[in-house]
Write a protein that holds these residues in place. Structure first.
Motif, PDB file in Angstrom:
ATOM      1  N   ASP A 203       0.843  -1.193   0.000  1.00  0.00           N
ATOM      2  CA  ASP A 203       0.000   0.000   0.000  1.00  0.00           C
ATOM      3  C   ASP A 203       0.874   1.237   0.000  1.00  0.00           C
ATOM      4  O   ASP A 203       1.881   1.291   0.710  1.00  0.00           O
ATOM      5  CB  ASP A 203      -0.911  -0.004   1.237  1.00  0.00           C
ATOM      6  CG  ASP A 203      -2.083   0.937   1.082  1.00  0.00           C
ATOM      7  OD1 ASP A 203      -1.863   2.160   1.149  1.00  0.00           O
ATOM      8  OD2 ASP A 203      -3.219   0.466   0.915  1.00  0.00           O
ATOM      9  N   GLN A 257     -10.257  -1.447 -12.831  1.00  0.00           N
ATOM     10  CA  GLN A 257     -11.563  -1.403 -12.174  1.00  0.00           C
ATOM     11  C   GLN A 257     -12.231  -2.777 -12.195  1.00  0.00           C
ATOM     12  O   GLN A 257     -12.883  -3.178 -11.226  1.00  0.00           O
ATOM     13  CB  GLN A 257     -12.445  -0.370 -12.884  1.00  0.00           C
ATOM     14  CG  GLN A 257     -11.950   1.064 -12.720  1.00  0.00           C
ATOM     15  CD  GLN A 257     -12.663   2.036 -13.635  1.00  0.00           C
ATOM     16  OE1 GLN A 257     -13.372   1.636 -14.564  1.00  0.00           O
ATOM     17  NE2 GLN A 257     -12.463   3.324 -13.398  1.00  0.00           N
ATOM     18  N   SER A 260     -10.773  -4.920  -9.474  1.00  0.00           N
ATOM     19  CA  SER A 260     -11.365  -4.565  -8.184  1.00  0.00           C
ATOM     20  C   SER A 260     -12.742  -5.197  -8.037  1.00  0.00           C
ATOM     21  O   SER A 260     -13.099  -5.719  -6.981  1.00  0.00           O
ATOM     22  CB  SER A 260     -11.474  -3.034  -8.053  1.00  0.00           C
ATOM     23  OG  SER A 260     -10.196  -2.436  -8.119  1.00  0.00           O
ATOM     24  N   GLU A 261     -13.514  -5.161  -9.125  1.00  0.00           N
ATOM     25  CA  GLU A 261     -14.843  -5.755  -9.103  1.00  0.00           C
ATOM     26  C   GLU A 261     -14.760  -7.274  -8.939  1.00  0.00           C
ATOM     27  O   GLU A 261     -15.558  -7.881  -8.223  1.00  0.00           O
ATOM     28  CB  GLU A 261     -15.563  -5.406 -10.408  1.00  0.00           C
ATOM     29  CG  GLU A 261     -16.933  -6.039 -10.579  1.00  0.00           C
ATOM     30  CD  GLU A 261     -17.983  -5.411  -9.685  1.00  0.00           C
ATOM     31  OE1 GLU A 261     -19.127  -5.887  -9.697  1.00  0.00           O
ATOM     32  OE2 GLU A 261     -17.641  -4.464  -8.941  1.00  0.00           O
ATOM     33  N   GLU A 264     -14.057  -7.983  -5.350  1.00  0.00           N
ATOM     34  CA  GLU A 264     -15.187  -7.608  -4.508  1.00  0.00           C
ATOM     35  C   GLU A 264     -16.346  -8.594  -4.607  1.00  0.00           C
ATOM     36  O   GLU A 264     -17.052  -8.850  -3.636  1.00  0.00           O
ATOM     37  CB  GLU A 264     -15.660  -6.210  -4.928  1.00  0.00           C
ATOM     38  CG  GLU A 264     -16.637  -5.554  -3.990  1.00  0.00           C
ATOM     39  CD  GLU A 264     -16.936  -4.139  -4.441  1.00  0.00           C
ATOM     40  OE1 GLU A 264     -18.106  -3.846  -4.725  1.00  0.00           O
ATOM     41  OE2 GLU A 264     -15.976  -3.343  -4.516  1.00  0.00           O
ATOM     42  N   GLU A 309     -18.130   5.017   0.234  1.00  0.00           N
ATOM     43  CA  GLU A 309     -17.696   3.712  -0.230  1.00  0.00           C
ATOM     44  C   GLU A 309     -18.259   2.608   0.661  1.00  0.00           C
ATOM     45  O   GLU A 309     -18.670   1.555   0.170  1.00  0.00           O
ATOM     46  CB  GLU A 309     -16.169   3.654  -0.256  1.00  0.00           C
ATOM     47  CG  GLU A 309     -15.583   2.331  -0.715  1.00  0.00           C
ATOM     48  CD  GLU A 309     -15.820   2.023  -2.184  1.00  0.00           C
ATOM     49  OE1 GLU A 309     -15.407   0.939  -2.628  1.00  0.00           O
ATOM     50  OE2 GLU A 309     -16.439   2.861  -2.881  1.00  0.00           O
TER      51      GLU A 309
END
Length: 408
Positions: A203, A257, A260-261, A264, A309
């Motif tokens: 990170d 993106q 990330s999806e 998730e 979020e």
């Protein structure tokens, strides 16, 4: 360019050539290319590539000779590649590549001559040398024929295609053994890939995590297909109206993106347990923040989330009411409250079919189920109040506060 004592024109032919090349290149520094017409330019590009291949072959020969003379030992370098990196200021990886090419060309004279004449370049030479070297056992006698065959094919194929042809080289030489040979090479390649599999992530403290990975090609193909499906450009271009679609190839941003999806939406009930529970990330937030307040939420990993979020994640998450004391200790823990059931989700999918934002047609399979009225604010878990939204418009809805962006 600097001149060296060994660069006299009456010296070694290689030294004379390098001196001439330095002189001619220096004369071309300010030569304009704008005056070249299209036919001349099209002719020069492959010719220059051939010249570069020839120069690279000469470099490989001289680098190999440096190893024979033990020039690395003269400065205490641990390897020829280390000496080359130090001497020419290239990276260690590039120096290793050049040292390996020197070895390959020294072991395959026909390939070396082909590269010297500009018929093949470095990538092709490496692949041909590897394919010929893989012929072992009873097929050693086929090496010269295999080398000649692949050199001919190099005039029509790039290095990737040559590698495939190299695995199947016995189809042209010994068809009965071709399948067994290819299978054995693939098994060895896959075993090596498994050993070299890596994943690292860190990170940056500014809201982004960065990572690096290496994985077997088969699993990488699966991941690529999954991300491409999630990133598939199925959104209607708003500026052109209905019926106009964006068919461009997914950009790195879209693929990021999509990744990330992918993370998730991975079903947590398919994951092994950790500490007796599913490996699920837990989001902690106050009831006030869930209802629209501005307090930050927190993951059980220690990461802080914006309330916007967190509320977006809560749309499809299980919620467990908990009572905490001032120190954050759990005083009472309720039961998980799940949102739309699979049957309800199916009904919503059949009715709405795709994202309900006016400018979007993302299929239902890639959408989230959004509550028009949040459950914490008195909303109910039914099909009438549910809205399908793609990840982008779901995030946009929470960011703008437009709680029910139905089509008009």
């Amino acid at each position: 360019m600097s001149k060296h004592p060994g660069d006299r024109r009456d010296g070694h032919p290689v030294a004379r050539f390098v001196a001439l090349l330095e002189t001619e290149l220096a004369a071309l520094v300010d030569a304009p290319t704008w005056s070249l017409d299209a036919p001349a330019t099209a002719d020069l590009v492959p010719r220059i590539a051939g010249v570069l291949a020839g120069v690279q072959e000469l470099e490989a020969r001289v680098v190999g000779h440096a190893g024979v003379l033990d020039l690395p030992g003269s400065i205490g370098a641990r390897s020829l590649a280390a000496w080359l990196a130090r001497t020419t200021r290239v990276t260690g990886a590039e120096a290793s590549r050049k040292a390996r090419l020197a070895d390959d060309l020294a072991a395959h004279e026909s390939v070396r001559i082909a590269m010297a004449s500009g018929r093949v370049h470095g990538e092709q030479a490496k692949v041909i040398a590897a394919a010929v070297g893989d012929l072992d056992g009873g097929h050693v006698s086929w090496r010269d024929k295999a080398e000649a065959h692949l050199l001919d094919e190099a005039g029509h194929h790039d290095a990737h295609e040559l590698k495939t042809l190299g695995r199947r080289i016995l189809e042209a030489l010994d068809p009965d053994q071709a399948d067994e040979h290819e299978a054995r090479l693939l098994e060895a390649q896959e075993a090596l890939a498994r050993k070299r599999t890596r994943f690292a992530m860190w990170d940056d403290g500014e809201g982004l995590a960065h990572g690096r990975f290496a994985m077997p090609s088969a699993q990488a193909s699966m991941l690529r297909k999954a991300l491409t499906a999630l990133a598939a450009p199925k959104h209607v271009r708003a500026e052109h109206g209905a019926g106009s679609y964006d068919h461009e190839r997914p950009t790195p941003e879209r693929l990021g993106q999509a990744f990330s999806e992918y993370v998730e939406r991975y079903p947590t009930d398919q994951l092994p347990t950790m500490g007796g529970t599913n490996a699920t990330v837990v989001v902690t937030m106050t009831l006030d923040a869930l209802n629209g307040g501005l307090a930050a939420a927190h993951l059980d990993t220690g990461l802080a989330l914006s309330p916007t979020e967190a509320r977006r994640l809560a749309c499809e998450a299980g919620i467990i009411p908990a009572v905490l004391d001032g120190a954050g200790h759990v005083l009472d823990l309720g039961r998980k409250r799940r949102f739309h059931t699979p049957a309800q989700r199916l009904a919503i999918t059949l009715e709405q079919q795709h994202c309900q934002h006016p400018t979007c047609t993302t299929p239902a399979a890639y959408c989230h189920t959004h509550h028009g009225i949040p459950w914490a604010a008195g909303g109910t878990t039914n099909t009438r109040d549910a809205v399908l939204l793609c990840p982008f418009h779901h995030h946009q809805t929470h960011a703008t506060g437009d709680t029910h962006p139905l089509r008009t």
